[in-house]
Enzyme design. Structure first.
Site, PDB file in Angstrom:
ATOM      1  N   ASN A  87      35.384 -20.317 -26.198  1.00 16.68           N
ATOM      2  CA  ASN A  87      36.640 -19.077 -26.984  1.00 16.68           C
ATOM      3  C   ASN A  87      36.712 -19.154 -27.881  1.00 16.68           C
ATOM      4  O   ASN A  87      37.069 -18.205 -28.249  1.00 16.68           O
ATOM      5  CB  ASN A  87      37.811 -19.295 -25.993  1.00 16.68           C
ATOM      6  N   SER A 138      33.541 -10.157 -28.771  1.00 14.48           N
ATOM      7  CA  SER A 138      34.820  -8.975 -29.579  1.00 14.48           C
ATOM      8  C   SER A 138      34.590  -7.619 -29.146  1.00 14.48           C
ATOM      9  O   SER A 138      32.891  -7.600 -29.102  1.00 14.48           O
ATOM     10  CB  SER A 138      35.157  -9.373 -30.443  1.00 14.48           C
ATOM     11  N   TYR A 151      33.233 -11.629 -39.345  1.00  9.38           N
ATOM     12  CA  TYR A 151      33.873 -11.592 -37.781  1.00  9.38           C
ATOM     13  C   TYR A 151      32.541 -10.474 -36.835  1.00  9.38           C
ATOM     14  O   TYR A 151      32.466 -10.791 -35.814  1.00  9.38           O
ATOM     15  CB  TYR A 151      35.308 -11.071 -37.966  1.00  9.38           C
ATOM     16  N   ALA A 152      32.987  -9.149 -37.357  1.00  9.01           N
ATOM     17  CA  ALA A 152      32.046  -8.525 -36.049  1.00  9.01           C
ATOM     18  C   ALA A 152      30.707  -8.957 -36.381  1.00  9.01           C
ATOM     19  O   ALA A 152      29.626  -8.532 -34.556  1.00  9.01           O
ATOM     20  CB  ALA A 152      31.841  -7.330 -37.169  1.00  9.01           C
ATOM     21  N   LYS A 155      30.227 -11.926 -33.927  1.00 10.89           N
ATOM     22  CA  LYS A 155      30.967 -11.311 -32.700  1.00 10.89           C
ATOM     23  C   LYS A 155      29.953 -10.391 -31.458  1.00 10.89           C
ATOM     24  O   LYS A 155      28.982 -10.827 -30.338  1.00 10.89           O
ATOM     25  CB  LYS A 155      32.101 -10.599 -32.700  1.00 10.89           C
TER      26      LYS A 155
END
Length: 253
Positions: A87, A138, A151-152, A155
């Site tokens: 996580n 995400s 970030y994208a 993820k």
């Protein structure tokens, strides 16, 4: 309804467990009978662990030896490992033109590379059959969204890592799945949830009409770790109130 015996005799490792989704997940496992090692870089994880009867372990997840150290801590505390919940992660991403190499490396290393290294260290110690790995991706890894490039991408890598690892480990009896949270009220999202533009883009188009809670993510993670998910592997479940499955525009008039 929680089953206090669902994970009796099992041991779960939860990374990024000081707050938010990780803390809620650790609590859910503890409430359902598991021994839990809560891992975080934030010393607050020791208090979170004490509150639920778990064991806290402070480590920088991006350290090259973090996986080995986490495995040793779990073995020392509980003598076994059954479940790994990856996580740990950070936000703070920007559009590509505003992302320098330092930010790019930090986000991708924390959110993706560290997960690969930790899993590589822990997976050999999971039971075959019966082991479980649940990754936290995400919705930004499933769809395009402005201003979150590194970030994208990280993820999205988590989602593909989940599918790839399922091919490698499911034949050995280890099930590998992921959740893709939508907007969840956590310390990491607190600032964005004060931004009207973010509310317009993320919360209002969610058919359920609200942000999620960490405990709602924890419930799905616990399902994937349980025997109820014995025929589930290689999937990424959006836990997002319907956001990614719909094209919903609220009528504000």
């Amino acid at each position: 309804m929680h089953n206090p015996h669902r994970f009796a005799g099992k041991v779960a490792i939860v990374t990024g467990a000081a707050r938010g989704i990780g803390a809620a997940t650790a609590q859910r496992f503890a409430e359902e009978g598991a021994g839990v090692l809560l891992v975080d870089i934030i010393p607050e994880v020791m208090e979170t662990a004490a509150a639920i009867g778990g064991t806290g372990f402070v480590v920088d997840i991006t350290a090259r030896d973090a996986g080995l150290r986490i495995e040793e801590a779990a073995q020392a505390a509980f003598g076994r490992i059954d479940i790994l919940v990856n996580n740990a992660g950070i936000g703070g991403s920007k559009s590509l033109k505003d992302t320098d190499d330092t930010l790019m490396d930090r986000i991708i290393d924390t959110n993706l590379n560290a997960m690969l290294r930790v899993t590589r260290a822990i997976a050999p110690h999971l039971p075959r059959p019966g082991g479980r790995i649940i990754n936290v991706s995400s919705i930004f890894g499933l769809i395009g969204y402005p201003g979150t490039t590194a970030y994208a991408v990280a993820k999205a890598g988590v989602a593909q890592f989940t599918r790839q690892l399922a091919v490698e480990l499911t034949p050995e009896g280890i099930l590998v799945n992921a959740v893709a949270p939508g907007v969840v009220e956590t310390p990491m999202t607190a600032e964005r949830l004060r931004d009207p533009y973010y509310i317009k883009l993320q919360v209002k188009p969610t058919p359920i009409g609200r942000v999620g809670t960490p405990s709602e993510q924890a419930a799905v993670i616990a399902f994937l770790a349980s025997e109820d998910a014995a025929f589930v592997s290689g999937v990424v479940i959006p836990v997002d109130g319907g956001y990614t499955a719909t094209r919903y525009t609220p009528n504000d008039e």
